[in-house]
Design a protein around this motif. Structure first.
Motif: not given
Length: 254
Positions: A166-173
């Protein structure tokens, strides 16, 4: 899950740099290249030309800067000098990039040379499905709206949606909350709020949605040996809708 204005500004930088990687690849003739040669080309471009970091290298013990998934490979294909791309192949290149502490993630399925009509149709519908999911993104919508739009388009064209990834949140990680499924029911799931950033990255199969992982522990293949395609963008929820952070120059929003 929600980014500040300052964090979003930095994510835009990462997204734009990653878009440049694909713009570079768009000008490369992939036929006859090994997937390892493509990996090395991308690594040099990210580190030398863009002064950024390939975020996938070393993540979870993965030794390369991209995933290269050819034909019946669904995702997580491992670059190799032995895997040479030939005319008629479809190959998904999934690349991540980190700059200033923030990560962007995107992928594109390339059609190499004279591709069969069936493969061309699968690639087109998969890209359309991604955009139908992206168009659902706005404050007050729910993640189920995104997944439902993707699944509806895939099934209407006779294809299946992979459910194992699936897709996922993303940012610093690279992987943050929430999980972004590419199937679902409208009006269900996590409510979307301004400042959320995540990936939408449907994997669409010609045949069964069932997949299996090869002995290398990475490469995921369709169970029936039929083709699979994938497209991915990193997006942000804005006050009025959606911003595609990894949009490439000249790329049309579907």
């Amino acid at each position: 899950m929600v980014k500040t204005a300052e964090e979003l500004a930095l994510m835009r930088v990462s997204g734009r740099l990653l878009a440049q990687v694909f713009e570079m690849l768009d000008g490369v003739s992939l036929s006859g290249m090994s997937t390892l040669a493509i990996n090395d080309l991308v690594e040099r471009y990210i580190t030398h030309d863009l002064s950024a970091r390939p975020a996938s290298k070393g993540q979870y013990g993965f030794a390369y800067v991209l995933n290269s998934s050819i034909n019946q490979v669904v995702c997580h294909g491992v670059p190799s000098a032995d895997d040479v791309i030939t005319d008629g192949d479809i190959v998904n290149l999934d690349i991540t990039l980190e700059k200033n502490g923030f990560i962007a993630d995107s992928s594109k399925t390339y059609m190499v040379g004279e591709v069969s009509p069936g493969a061309r149709r699968l690639v087109r519908v998969t890209q359309e499905a991604m955009w139908k999911g992206i168009r659902q993104v706005r404050p007050g919508a729910r993640l189920g709206d995104v997944g439902a739009a993707i699944e509806k388009h895939a099934k209407a064209n006779g294809y299946s949606v992979v459910r194992d990834y699936c897709g996922h949140g993303i940012g610093r990680e690279m992987h943050e909350a929430p999980d972004v499924m590419h199937f679902g029911r409208p009006g269900t799931g996590v409510p979307l709020r301004e400042g959320m950033t995540f990936t939408i990255e449907p994997m669409i199969n010609q045949g069964t949605r069932k997949v299996s992982t090869s002995d290398d522990g990475w490469t995921v293949l369709t169970d029936d040996g039929k083709l699979s395609a994938q497209f991915e963008h990193t997006v942000a929820v804005t006050k009025t809708g959606v911003e595609v952070l990894t949009l490439r120059t000249g790329e049309k929003i579907g």
